[in-house]
Motif scaffolding. Sequence first.
Motif, PDB file in Angstrom:
ATOM      1  N   ALA A  45       0.854  -1.193   0.000  1.00  0.00           N
ATOM      2  CA  ALA A  45       0.000   0.000   0.000  1.00  0.00           C
ATOM      3  C   ALA A  45       0.883   1.233   0.000  1.00  0.00           C
ATOM      4  O   ALA A  45       1.844   1.316   0.766  1.00  0.00           O
ATOM      5  CB  ALA A  45      -0.905   0.000   1.227  1.00  0.00           C
ATOM      6  N   THR A  46       0.582   2.157  -0.872  1.00  0.00           N
ATOM      7  CA  THR A  46       1.361   3.390  -0.956  1.00  0.00           C
ATOM      8  C   THR A  46       0.427   4.581  -1.134  1.00  0.00           C
ATOM      9  O   THR A  46      -0.721   4.422  -1.533  1.00  0.00           O
ATOM     10  CB  THR A  46       2.332   3.354  -2.155  1.00  0.00           C
ATOM     11  OG1 THR A  46       1.576   3.252  -3.355  1.00  0.00           O
ATOM     12  CG2 THR A  46       3.311   2.200  -2.056  1.00  0.00           C
ATOM     13  N   LEU A  50       3.003  10.651  -2.258  1.00  0.00           N
ATOM     14  CA  LEU A  50       4.079  10.726  -1.276  1.00  0.00           C
ATOM     15  C   LEU A  50       5.124   9.629  -1.413  1.00  0.00           C
ATOM     16  O   LEU A  50       6.082   9.606  -0.658  1.00  0.00           O
ATOM     17  CB  LEU A  50       3.491  10.667   0.140  1.00  0.00           C
ATOM     18  CG  LEU A  50       2.505  11.773   0.489  1.00  0.00           C
ATOM     19  CD1 LEU A  50       1.925  11.553   1.878  1.00  0.00           C
ATOM     20  CD2 LEU A  50       3.169  13.136   0.412  1.00  0.00           C
ATOM     21  N   ILE A  51       4.967   8.725  -2.358  1.00  0.00           N
ATOM     22  CA  ILE A  51       5.888   7.602  -2.476  1.00  0.00           C
ATOM     23  C   ILE A  51       7.257   8.078  -2.959  1.00  0.00           C
ATOM     24  O   ILE A  51       7.363   8.903  -3.861  1.00  0.00           O
ATOM     25  CB  ILE A  51       5.315   6.504  -3.401  1.00  0.00           C
ATOM     26  CG1 ILE A  51       6.158   5.239  -3.323  1.00  0.00           C
ATOM     27  CG2 ILE A  51       5.161   7.000  -4.823  1.00  0.00           C
ATOM     28  CD1 ILE A  51       5.514   4.034  -3.971  1.00  0.00           C
ATOM     29  N   THR A  52       8.299   7.565  -2.317  1.00  0.00           N
ATOM     30  CA  THR A  52       9.656   7.930  -2.701  1.00  0.00           C
ATOM     31  C   THR A  52      10.111   7.071  -3.877  1.00  0.00           C
ATOM     32  O   THR A  52       9.507   6.033  -4.172  1.00  0.00           O
ATOM     33  CB  THR A  52      10.628   7.723  -1.531  1.00  0.00           C
ATOM     34  OG1 THR A  52      10.671   6.322  -1.224  1.00  0.00           O
ATOM     35  CG2 THR A  52      10.214   8.525  -0.308  1.00  0.00           C
ATOM     36  N   ARG A  78      -0.888   3.796  -9.575  1.00  0.00           N
ATOM     37  CA  ARG A  78      -0.509   5.146  -9.978  1.00  0.00           C
ATOM     38  C   ARG A  78      -0.859   5.387 -11.445  1.00  0.00           C
ATOM     39  O   ARG A  78      -1.294   6.449 -11.842  1.00  0.00           O
ATOM     40  CB  ARG A  78       0.967   5.362  -9.732  1.00  0.00           C
ATOM     41  CG  ARG A  78       1.421   6.747 -10.061  1.00  0.00           C
ATOM     42  CD  ARG A  78       2.908   6.930  -9.764  1.00  0.00           C
ATOM     43  NE  ARG A  78       3.148   8.344  -9.639  1.00  0.00           N
ATOM     44  CZ  ARG A  78       3.472   8.970  -8.541  1.00  0.00           C
ATOM     45  NH1 ARG A  78       3.628   8.299  -7.441  1.00  0.00           N
ATOM     46  NH2 ARG A  78       3.658  10.263  -8.520  1.00  0.00           N
ATOM     47  N   GLU A  79      -0.667   4.340 -12.260  1.00  0.00           N
ATOM     48  CA  GLU A  79      -0.957   4.464 -13.685  1.00  0.00           C
ATOM     49  C   GLU A  79      -2.454   4.662 -13.954  1.00  0.00           C
ATOM     50  O   GLU A  79      -2.841   5.185 -14.977  1.00  0.00           O
ATOM     51  CB  GLU A  79      -0.455   3.234 -14.431  1.00  0.00           C
ATOM     52  CG  GLU A  79       1.054   3.090 -14.467  1.00  0.00           C
ATOM     53  CD  GLU A  79       1.645   2.612 -13.133  1.00  0.00           C
ATOM     54  OE1 GLU A  79       0.968   1.874 -12.388  1.00  0.00           O
ATOM     55  OE2 GLU A  79       2.789   2.985 -12.839  1.00  0.00           O
ATOM     56  N   ASP A  80      -3.297   4.210 -13.008  1.00  0.00           N
ATOM     57  CA  ASP A  80      -4.751   4.353 -13.169  1.00  0.00           C
ATOM     58  C   ASP A  80      -5.239   5.766 -12.867  1.00  0.00           C
ATOM     59  O   ASP A  80      -6.367   6.108 -13.200  1.00  0.00           O
ATOM     60  CB  ASP A  80      -5.492   3.372 -12.248  1.00  0.00           C
ATOM     61  CG  ASP A  80      -5.217   1.931 -12.611  1.00  0.00           C
ATOM     62  OD1 ASP A  80      -4.947   1.659 -13.792  1.00  0.00           O
ATOM     63  OD2 ASP A  80      -5.270   1.075 -11.702  1.00  0.00           O
ATOM     64  N   LEU A  81      -4.410   6.548 -12.199  1.00  0.00           N
ATOM     65  CA  LEU A  81      -4.851   7.896 -11.779  1.00  0.00           C
ATOM     66  C   LEU A  81      -4.795   8.885 -12.909  1.00  0.00           C
ATOM     67  O   LEU A  81      -4.092   8.804 -13.821  1.00  0.00           O
ATOM     68  CB  LEU A  81      -3.977   8.383 -10.609  1.00  0.00           C
ATOM     69  CG  LEU A  81      -4.073   7.514  -9.366  1.00  0.00           C
ATOM     70  CD1 LEU A  81      -3.102   8.017  -8.319  1.00  0.00           C
ATOM     71  CD2 LEU A  81      -5.477   7.503  -8.808  1.00  0.00           C
TER      72      LEU A  81
END
Length: 81
Positions: A45-46, A50-52, A78-81
Amino acid sequence: MSALVESGLGGAMIPLLAVKYVGPDIRVVPLSGLSENLRSGIALATLPDLITRTARNFCDHAMRVAPGAGHAAGSVSREDL
């Protein structure tokens, strides 16, 4: 993690070596003798904003090396956003 369990927010699977470190209010239930067909999984879960870079690289690597890895139903990458 045991603090979340102790506060009533869920359960956790922990290794046998960690049992001696759990609080007195946590009930430990051994999972020995379970069916050989028992399957378990792990989730990543990220927070996308904020993910580094290091965390992103870890997630990408985990998805490449884990057999059958993929997005769970209802998850958003992330790609879905």
